[in-house]
Design an enzyme around this catalytic site. Structure first.
Site, short mmCIF file in Angstrom:
data_model
loop_
_atom_site.label_atom_id
_atom_site.label_comp_id
_atom_site.label_asym_id
_atom_site.label_seq_id
_atom_site.Cartn_x
_atom_site.Cartn_y
_atom_site.Cartn_z
N GLY A 147 48.69 35.99 39.20
CA GLY A 147 47.39 36.64 38.99
C GLY A 147 47.45 38.14 39.22
O GLY A 147 46.89 38.92 38.45
N CYS A 148 48.14 38.54 40.27
CA CYS A 148 48.22 39.97 40.60
C CYS A 148 49.07 40.72 39.58
O CYS A 148 48.77 41.87 39.24
CB CYS A 148 48.75 40.15 42.02
SG CYS A 148 47.62 39.44 43.24
#
Length: 153
Positions: free
Chosen positions: A43-44
């Site tokens: 996600g990051c």
């Protein structure tokens, strides 16, 4: 609780090269400060790459982008290099800015409760005031949503 219209909490943190960077360094510029949980997670990485992909649009608008997580300077250096990130990443292992912006919160995942960074973005105006707060943002759409917001002014 950080709210729109209030003065942005000041911070001084090291960047990926160990240089101290302060919020005050950006007075006179519009700023996007986004907080994310951890370098090199899917996600990051998605979120960072989304910002990198439209970074030139932010530059055209005169907006500086800063990402902050509790990862180390070394971790940021590797993360920025791996994904060719053109913007500033700041290291906050002591949670100074993370707590000042109230993004260190209780999170639930798979029924387990723990403390962590809630993915959030803040638009800070040229005078150091919070212009817009975006909480619990989605990693792949956050950068585009901010650009859309900035384009509507």
């Amino acid at each position: 609780m950080v709210k729109e219209g209030m003065k942005a909490p000041e911070f001084t943190l090291p960047d990926k090269d160990g240089n101290q960077v302060s919020l005050a360094d950006f007075l006179g510029k519009k700023l996007v400060v986004y907080f994310y949980p951890r370098d090199n997670t899917s996600g990051c990485a998605k979120q960072a790459c989304a910002f990198a992909g439209v970074y030139k649009e932010f530059e055209k608008l005169g907006v500086t982008v800063i990402g902050i997580s509790k990862d180390s300077v070394k971790s940021h250096r590797n993360f920025a290099s791996k994904y060719e990130l053109p913007f500033v990443l700041l290291s906050d292992p002591e949670l100074k800015a993370i707590q000042a912006y109230d993004v260190w919160q209780e999170k639930k995942m798979y029924g387990k409760v723990s403390m962590g960074v809630v993915r959030s973005s803040f638009i800070i105006d040229e005078k150091g005031m919070i212009e817009k707060v975006m909480e619990k943002v989605k990693p792949d759409t956050n950068a585009a949503e901010i650009l859309k917001y900035l384009g509507q002014e």
